[in-house]
Design a protein around this motif. Structure first.
Motif, PDB file in Angstrom:
ATOM      1  N   TRP A 400       0.805  -1.223   0.000  1.00  0.00           N
ATOM      2  CA  TRP A 400       0.000   0.000   0.000  1.00  0.00           C
ATOM      3  C   TRP A 400       0.837   1.272   0.000  1.00  0.00           C
ATOM      4  O   TRP A 400       0.281   2.372  -0.121  1.00  0.00           O
ATOM      5  CB  TRP A 400      -0.933   0.015   1.212  1.00  0.00           C
ATOM      6  CG  TRP A 400      -2.030  -0.992   1.137  1.00  0.00           C
ATOM      7  CD1 TRP A 400      -2.374  -1.755   0.046  1.00  0.00           C
ATOM      8  CD2 TRP A 400      -2.936  -1.354   2.174  1.00  0.00           C
ATOM      9  NE1 TRP A 400      -3.432  -2.573   0.349  1.00  0.00           N
ATOM     10  CE2 TRP A 400      -3.801  -2.346   1.662  1.00  0.00           C
ATOM     11  CE3 TRP A 400      -3.106  -0.946   3.490  1.00  0.00           C
ATOM     12  CZ2 TRP A 400      -4.825  -2.932   2.416  1.00  0.00           C
ATOM     13  CZ3 TRP A 400      -4.110  -1.523   4.247  1.00  0.00           C
ATOM     14  CH2 TRP A 400      -4.964  -2.504   3.716  1.00  0.00           C
ATOM     15  N   ASN A 403      -0.450   4.893   1.239  1.00  0.00           N
ATOM     16  CA  ASN A 403      -1.902   5.057   1.199  1.00  0.00           C
ATOM     17  C   ASN A 403      -2.507   5.062   2.596  1.00  0.00           C
ATOM     18  O   ASN A 403      -2.067   4.337   3.488  1.00  0.00           O
ATOM     19  CB  ASN A 403      -2.539   3.941   0.376  1.00  0.00           C
ATOM     20  CG  ASN A 403      -2.616   4.285  -1.099  1.00  0.00           C
ATOM     21  OD1 ASN A 403      -3.059   5.369  -1.448  1.00  0.00           O
ATOM     22  ND2 ASN A 403      -2.195   3.373  -1.957  1.00  0.00           N
ATOM     23  N   TRP A 414      -7.034   6.937  -3.371  1.00  0.00           N
ATOM     24  CA  TRP A 414      -6.156   5.769  -3.231  1.00  0.00           C
ATOM     25  C   TRP A 414      -5.210   5.713  -4.421  1.00  0.00           C
ATOM     26  O   TRP A 414      -5.639   5.671  -5.574  1.00  0.00           O
ATOM     27  CB  TRP A 414      -6.978   4.489  -3.160  1.00  0.00           C
ATOM     28  CG  TRP A 414      -6.173   3.258  -2.854  1.00  0.00           C
ATOM     29  CD1 TRP A 414      -5.544   2.439  -3.745  1.00  0.00           C
ATOM     30  CD2 TRP A 414      -5.908   2.696  -1.570  1.00  0.00           C
ATOM     31  NE1 TRP A 414      -4.912   1.415  -3.107  1.00  0.00           N
ATOM     32  CE2 TRP A 414      -5.116   1.548  -1.766  1.00  0.00           C
ATOM     33  CE3 TRP A 414      -6.271   3.064  -0.277  1.00  0.00           C
ATOM     34  CZ2 TRP A 414      -4.685   0.752  -0.704  1.00  0.00           C
ATOM     35  CZ3 TRP A 414      -5.836   2.265   0.790  1.00  0.00           C
ATOM     36  CH2 TRP A 414      -5.048   1.130   0.578  1.00  0.00           C
ATOM     37  N   ASN A 415      -3.906   5.701  -4.150  1.00  0.00           N
ATOM     38  CA  ASN A 415      -2.894   5.648  -5.201  1.00  0.00           C
ATOM     39  C   ASN A 415      -2.688   4.194  -5.616  1.00  0.00           C
ATOM     40  O   ASN A 415      -2.253   3.377  -4.804  1.00  0.00           O
ATOM     41  CB  ASN A 415      -1.579   6.251  -4.696  1.00  0.00           C
ATOM     42  CG  ASN A 415      -0.532   6.352  -5.782  1.00  0.00           C
ATOM     43  OD1 ASN A 415      -0.685   5.825  -6.880  1.00  0.00           O
ATOM     44  ND2 ASN A 415       0.563   7.043  -5.483  1.00  0.00           N
ATOM     45  N   CYS A 430      -7.888  -3.057  -0.410  1.00  0.00           N
ATOM     46  CA  CYS A 430      -7.611  -1.721   0.116  1.00  0.00           C
ATOM     47  C   CYS A 430      -8.109  -1.658   1.560  1.00  0.00           C
ATOM     48  O   CYS A 430      -8.711  -2.602   2.073  1.00  0.00           O
ATOM     49  CB  CYS A 430      -8.308  -0.649  -0.716  1.00  0.00           C
ATOM     50  SG  CYS A 430      -7.949  -0.705  -2.494  1.00  0.00           S
TER      51      CYS A 430
END
Length: 497
Positions: A400, A403, A414-415, A430
């Motif tokens: 992540w 994030n 969210w990247n 996520c």
């Protein structure tokens, strides 16, 4: 033929990624939706909504209870109608993509009615779950699409529940890493509860709470919970020489590894879990490490005789033509999996799994954010049923980076950049509101593929049972011929890897 001055509504399968902006899409237009699933299975479709003009607020999708003519009920509480969220890619990754911009990925079950702007196409993920004890039959009800200032649109929804059940545990053994991020998963203070929530979430997607790379013992509290529920498949006792073994003081280093793994082994043995255990190591090593790999495997075999030893080292013969004879399981990348060679290795008592990571790229199946959604389902379902690997390995579910949990949407912050410059590689879920796990379209198709594979396994089992009968009726012989014809994966689903 539906009257609405505000909304246009269409449908798509769960195996499609419908981009919300810039890219034209032709939805399936219908007044009715139908799907089929087994007991203990989940199956999904998408509802697509766009305004005729202007911005529409409060858009939501709901369903009624569904009923059979005989009065059996499939409760609406078993149907989720969730908002599909979007992540923005900003650069071209190291693989071919059709578009840079907003892609559908997270499924935001915590997000309420949403606003849809003129020109946007918003997807809703409708997931039906049939409980294990659900009466088989054809259930009918209504699906409604509503918005502020508009009359709800109503569609016929039918769900056929088949008279057999899928297993609670993955039908295809897996070894998959879940990296814990307590700060992004509800906070360190809540982690004892949240880790169980994540373990249950992963188990619902046929994934064990596991890690290929841990040095210490596994979390036996989680393992006992999964085992008691019949959801435990496999767990790693610990990684050995992930980057290869040193020749200097090799015997002493191996002794240290054995000492490190011993407590987890003894506890797993005491709990009766050793038949689920494996030891993973020598990650993607070349032939220069093979002599050390063999020496290490010999010592591990003596110390832990019941435990499967697995590696992704690059041996194209799966141990048949190299010095490595003591490894139990080989795991090549999917393009390097050769069924004929795998059969030879199995005849010698070996397992041959397969894996993906940042490779392979198109035209091989993978599940980056930009990959067609169906690829994940084909890889875990039809392709596995055709090629018959003994298991599937994946290196990470939760890379992540920086994030933070998704709080708003559907266009999220969210990247999607995960490993290096890839989008979604090593990241299949996520974090959302309160740190709870958030599935992705890719993860949904992963599970659907596992469920497809379960269909093949169940059918094979019944075929073997019929073939074992001393005699068959005319009707049974007809069924057996039909079943055998249905089992092979057709070329319209898979021609080659």
């Amino acid at each position: 033929g539906l009257s609405s001055d505000r909304l246009l509504v269409g449908f798509a399968s769960s195996m499609e990624k419908v981009l919300p902006r810039d890219v034209p899409y032709r939805p399936r237009v219908s007044k009715r939706v139908s799907l089929s699933l087994a007991r203990n299975e989940k199956e999904s479709f998408q509802v697509l909504v766009t305004p005729r003009t202007g911005t529409v607020k409060g858009v939501r999708v709901s369903v009624t209870d569904l009923r059979t003519p005989g009065g059996a009920v499939l409760s609406a509480e078993h149907v989720n109608c969730d908002v599909v969220g979007y992540v923005e890619t900003k650069t071209r990754p190291p693989y071919q993509v059709s578009y840079v911009g907003w892609w559908p990925d997270p499924i935001l079950d915590f997000l309420g009615p949403v606003e849809v702007k003129e020109g946007d196409l918003q997807s809703f993920w409708v997931r039906v779950r049939a409980p294990r004890d659900q009466a088989p039959g054809l259930y009918r009800g209504k699906l409604q699409v509503a918005a502020e200032g508009s009359q709800p649109l109503s569609f016929d929804l039918s769900v056929r529940v088949c008279p057999f059940a899928l297993p609670d545990c993955t039908p295809l053994p897996t070894a998959i890493t879940f990296f814990e991020h307590p700060d992004e998963m509800g906070g360190k203070d809540r982690w004892p509860q949240m880790k169980m929530a994540y373990a249950d979430f992963l188990a619902d997607y046929y994934i064990d709470y596991d890690s290929l790379y841990r040095s210490g013992p596994p979390d036996f509290e989680v393992l006992r919970r999964l085992h008691d529920r019949g959801q435990l498949c496999a767990f790693n006792l610990g990684n050995v020489f992930n980057g290869g073994a040193p020749e200097k003081n090799f015997e002493q280093e191996v002794a240290k590894v054995i000492e490190r793994l011993r407590p987890g082994y003894e506890q797993a043995k005491q709990l009766g879990l050793l038949d689920h255990a494996y030891i993973y190591g020598f990650d993607e090593r070349g032939a220069d490490q093979f002599p050390l790999l063999e020496r290490c495997a010999q010592e591990l075999r003596k110390a832990f005789p019941e435990v499967v030893l697995m590696t992704t080292s690059y041996d194209a013969s799966y141990g048949m033509a190299s010095v490595v004879k003591s490894m139990d399981a080989w795991c090549p990348l999917t393009p390097s999996f050769v069924p004929a060679k795998a059969e030879q290795a199995r005849a010698a008592g070996k397992y041959v799994w397969w894996y993906i990571c940042c490779g392979p790229h198109n035209p091989f199946a993978n599940w980056f954010v930009e990959c067609a959604a169906i690829e994940a389902r084909l890889l875990m379902g039809a392709m596995a049923a055709r090629q018959r690997p003994d298991g599937f390995l994946y290196y990470s579910l939760s890379i992540w980076n920086q994030n933070r949990p998704i709080q708003t949407g559907p266009f999220t912050d969210w990247n999607p950049v995960s490993w290096t410059t890839y989008h979604g590689d090593g990241s299949l879920l996520c974090s959302g509101a309160d740190g709870k796990p958030v599935p992705t379209i890719r993860l949904e198709n992963y599970r659907d593929g596992q469920e497809d594979y379960a269909y093949a396994v169940i059918l094979e089992h019944i075929i073997r049972a019929y073939e074992a009968k001393p005699s068959l009726t005319v009707q049974e012989r007809g069924w057996l011929a039909e079943a055998k014809a249905a089992l092979p994966v057709p070329e319209k689903l898979m021609k080659t890897m």
